[in-house]
Enzyme design. Structure first.
Site, PDB file in Angstrom:
ATOM      1  N   ARG A   1      29.208   0.170  63.821  1.00 49.15           N
ATOM      2  CA  ARG A   1      30.390   0.199  63.716  1.00 49.15           C
ATOM      3  C   ARG A   1      30.598   1.469  64.639  1.00 49.15           C
ATOM      4  O   ARG A   1      31.813   1.302  65.348  1.00 49.15           O
ATOM      5  CB  ARG A   1      30.819   0.838  62.358  1.00 49.15           C
TER       6      ARG A   1
ATOM      7  N   LYS B   1      25.396   3.157  46.819  1.00 49.02           N
ATOM      8  CA  LYS B   1      24.868   1.984  47.155  1.00 49.02           C
ATOM      9  C   LYS B   1      23.329   1.971  46.456  1.00 49.02           C
ATOM     10  O   LYS B   1      22.765   2.893  47.125  1.00 49.02           O
ATOM     11  CB  LYS B   1      25.097   1.585  48.208  1.00 49.02           C
TER      12      LYS B   1
ATOM     13  N   LYS C   1      26.118   0.320  43.139  1.00 49.73           N
ATOM     14  CA  LYS C   1      26.589  -1.040  43.737  1.00 49.73           C
ATOM     15  C   LYS C   1      25.159  -1.723  44.318  1.00 49.73           C
ATOM     16  O   LYS C   1      24.417  -1.027  45.064  1.00 49.73           O
ATOM     17  CB  LYS C   1      27.581  -1.021  45.067  1.00 49.73           C
TER      18      LYS C   1
ATOM     19  N   GLU D   1      27.884  -7.238  43.210  1.00 50.43           N
ATOM     20  CA  GLU D   1      28.399  -8.061  44.360  1.00 50.43           C
ATOM     21  C   GLU D   1      27.700  -9.217  44.829  1.00 50.43           C
ATOM     22  O   GLU D   1      26.684  -9.141  45.588  1.00 50.43           O
ATOM     23  CB  GLU D   1      28.364  -6.982  45.314  1.00 50.43           C
TER      24      GLU D   1
ATOM     25  N   LYS E   1      32.309  -7.708  42.263  1.00 51.75           N
ATOM     26  CA  LYS E   1      32.830  -7.693  43.582  1.00 51.75           C
ATOM     27  C   LYS E   1      32.401  -9.092  44.332  1.00 51.75           C
ATOM     28  O   LYS E   1      31.356  -8.924  45.154  1.00 51.75           O
ATOM     29  CB  LYS E   1      32.269  -6.301  44.209  1.00 51.75           C
TER      30      LYS E   1
ATOM     31  N   SER F   1      35.814  -7.698  51.515  1.00 51.26           N
ATOM     32  CA  SER F   1      36.735  -8.067  52.748  1.00 51.26           C
ATOM     33  C   SER F   1      35.978  -9.211  53.487  1.00 51.26           C
ATOM     34  O   SER F   1      36.472 -10.077  54.223  1.00 51.26           O
ATOM     35  CB  SER F   1      37.495  -7.444  53.502  1.00 51.26           C
TER      36      SER F   1
ATOM     37  N   GLY G   1      34.658  -9.523  56.404  1.00 49.74           N
ATOM     38  CA  GLY G   1      34.886 -10.002  57.867  1.00 49.74           C
ATOM     39  C   GLY G   1      36.479 -10.634  58.112  1.00 49.74           C
ATOM     40  O   GLY G   1      36.858 -10.720  59.106  1.00 49.74           O
TER      41      GLY G   1
ATOM     42  N   SER H   1      37.791  -3.914  47.056  1.00 51.86           N
ATOM     43  CA  SER H   1      36.487  -2.856  47.344  1.00 51.86           C
ATOM     44  C   SER H   1      36.284  -3.180  48.885  1.00 51.86           C
ATOM     45  O   SER H   1      35.092  -3.512  49.132  1.00 51.86           O
ATOM     46  CB  SER H   1      35.574  -3.289  46.241  1.00 51.86           C
TER      47      SER H   1
ATOM     48  N   GLY I   1      35.558  -2.390  52.805  1.00 46.13           N
ATOM     49  CA  GLY I   1      34.704  -1.679  53.831  1.00 46.13           C
ATOM     50  C   GLY I   1      35.676  -1.837  55.007  1.00 46.13           C
ATOM     51  O   GLY I   1      36.469  -0.905  55.410  1.00 46.13           O
TER      52      GLY I   1
HETATM   53  C1  5MM Z   1      30.451  -1.057  53.748  1.00 41.90           C
HETATM   54  O1  5MM Z   1      29.301  -2.162  54.068  1.00 41.90           O
HETATM   55  C2  5MM Z   1      28.593  -2.172  52.684  1.00 41.90           C
HETATM   56  C3  5MM Z   1      27.242  -1.831  53.321  1.00 41.90           C
HETATM   57  O2  5MM Z   1      26.497  -2.948  54.130  1.00 41.90           O
HETATM   58  P1  5MM Z   1      24.871  -2.546  54.451  1.00 41.90           P
HETATM   59  O3  5MM Z   1      24.144  -2.593  53.259  1.00 41.90           O
HETATM   60  O4  5MM Z   1      24.737  -3.973  55.098  1.00 41.90           O
HETATM   61  O5  5MM Z   1      25.028  -1.633  55.507  1.00 41.90           O
HETATM   62  C4  5MM Z   1      28.905  -3.613  52.279  1.00 41.90           C
HETATM   63  O6  5MM Z   1      27.900  -4.031  51.249  1.00 41.90           O
HETATM   64  C5  5MM Z   1      30.289  -3.563  51.605  1.00 41.90           C
HETATM   65  O7  5MM Z   1      30.289  -2.688  50.659  1.00 41.90           O
HETATM   66  C6  5MM Z   1      30.818  -4.964  51.052  1.00 41.90           C
HETATM   67  O8  5MM Z   1      30.323  -5.857  51.968  1.00 41.90           O
HETATM   68  C7  5MM Z   1      32.214  -4.835  51.646  1.00 41.90           C
HETATM   69  O9  5MM Z   1      32.674  -4.425  52.682  1.00 41.90           O
HETATM   70  P2  5MM Z   1      33.527  -5.217  53.568  1.00 41.90           P
HETATM   71  O10 5MM Z   1      33.622  -4.861  54.933  1.00 41.90           O
HETATM   72  O11 5MM Z   1      33.035  -6.853  53.334  1.00 41.90           O
HETATM   73  O12 5MM Z   1      34.874  -5.284  52.944  1.00 41.90           O
END
Ligand code: 5MM
Length: 358
Positions: free
Chosen positions: A53, A117, A156, A197, A239, A281, A283, A309, A311
């Site tokens: 990111r 997480k 999570k 999730e 989620k 979300s 992507g 929820s 990111g």
């Molecule tokens: C924020 O990204 C989370 C962690 O990803 P990695 O373990 O791959 O680093 C990810 O799990 C996130 O919480 C969910 O996918 C929701 O994020 P998005 O961007 O899909 O809304």
């Protein structure tokens, strides 16, 4: 009845009372995470993901910069009006705000429940080329106890399911659902609400109907495993992905179609005992994710809270405004606050695309 039996019954009664108390706490926390008008900020990017990111805006990912960026999000004015919980990465759970207050305590003080997480990432699934299974169960009971001590009240775990030729396999769906259920049971035993999730990825040329079919099958397996592992549904937050067209599908479903297909799938596969659904979300653009959520809430009432929820869909505009520059932190905070406010409106179906420009 002998004295011994009475003692046994008394112990059982006490255990029952303790269990009911724990369950009440878990369900209270789960409800607060998805309280009306609110959702969850996913700020739990692992070190490699936050690195990607930051690289996207040309910024090097260092520990102090990650702390500065995330503290900026957490201290956004009025964030607590729209954000009921924040998912942290382990590094952040141990960091402090600029004034020295530990981040979990700062968030809790503002009414945003801190979570963590706990999965160790999705790894290649042996025997199923191209598919993954999420790891992290070994030692999880001990880690959960430590995280709770540091202030986390929920956890999570993300499972990823890809759609493709011959995918997902039954093996992949089963292995991921089983791991999710073992994780969820451990969380509840340790007094943390599990966010469950199971993410069906958007990648691919498949039509929305295929996403609907796979999402339904995955949810069935997940709830079957949760039941087998005696997870109390009142004390979880689900989620899931929304039901959308594959990202390379030439005929992209519109907002109303996504809302209809997603609600149809969830109503057929998610028990009403679950207090809240907080979408990822996955992507989607920030605007699409908000519009889809709003269209679903415009069709209320639903058996569960229908929340977010996000990111990327909450953070992308903030990252773009920040660019790693200290003098742009305020602009970044404003961009994040605006996204949180618009998603707050989507919680009641009151978001309109015209509000984006205002
Ligand atoms: C924020 O990204 C989370 C962690 O990803 P990695 O373990 O791959 O680093 C990810 O799990 C996130 O919480 C969910 O996918 C929701 O994020 P998005 O961007 O899909 O809304």
């Amino acid at each position: 009845m002998g004295k011994g039996m009475n003692t046994l019954h008394a112990r059982d009664d006490q255990k029952g009372r303790n269990r009911r108390m724990t369950n009440a706490n878990l369900s209270e926390t789960a409800q607060a995470m998805v309280a009306p008008g609110k959702g969850i900020l996913a700020a739990d990017e692992s070190t490699p993901t936050i690195g990607k990111r930051f690289a996207g805006i040309g910024v090097e990912s260092t520990e102090p910069l990650r702390r500065d960026y995330r503290s900026m999000l957490f201290s956004a004015p009025s964030a607590e009006q729209y954000i009921g919980g924040v998912i942290l990465f382990e590094e952040t759970l141990r960091q402090s705000m600029p004034d020295g207050e530990p981040i979990p305590q700062y968030l809790a003080g503002r009414g945003m429940i801190p979570g963590i997480k706990v999965d160790k990432g999705a790894k290649p699934l042996a025997g199923c080329p191209g598919e993954k299974v999420t790891e992290g169960l070994d030692g999880l009971r001990e880690r959960l106890a430590e995280y709770r001590g540091l202030g986390a009240r929920f956890a999570k775990w993300r499972a990823v399911i890809a759609i493709g030729e011959g995918a997902p396999s039954d093996c992949c769906v089963h292995a991921n659902a089983h791991a999710l259920a073992r994780y969820a049971a451990l969380c509840q035993e340790g007094g943390l609400v599990p966010i469950v999730e199971p993410e069906v990825l958007m990648d691919g040329p498949h039509p929305i109907s295929r996403c609907e079919q796979v999402t339904g099958a995955v949810l069935d397996e997940v709830f079957d495993q949760l039941e087998r592992h005696r997870v109390e549904l009142e004390g979880i937050v689900l989620k899931p992905n929304m039901v959308v067209s594959g990202s390379e599908c030439p005929a992209q479903a519109g907002v109303e179609e996504v809302a209809e297909a997603t609600l149809r799938t969830l109503k057929a596969h998610v028990p009403a005992a679950v207090p809240g659904i907080a979408f990822l979300s996955g992507g989607q653009s920030a605007e699409d994710a908000t519009a889809h959520l709003s269209a679903m809430n415009a069709r209320a009432p639903h058996p569960w809270e229908v929340s977010f929820s996000y990111g990327r869909a909450l953070q992308a505009p903030a990252l773009a405004a920040w660019q790693g520059k200290t003098d742009q932190l305020v602009d970044a905070q404003r961009a994040f606050g605006e996204r949180a406010r618009l998603n707050g409106l989507a919680r009641t179906g009151d978001y309109r695309p015209e509000l984006e420009a205002a």
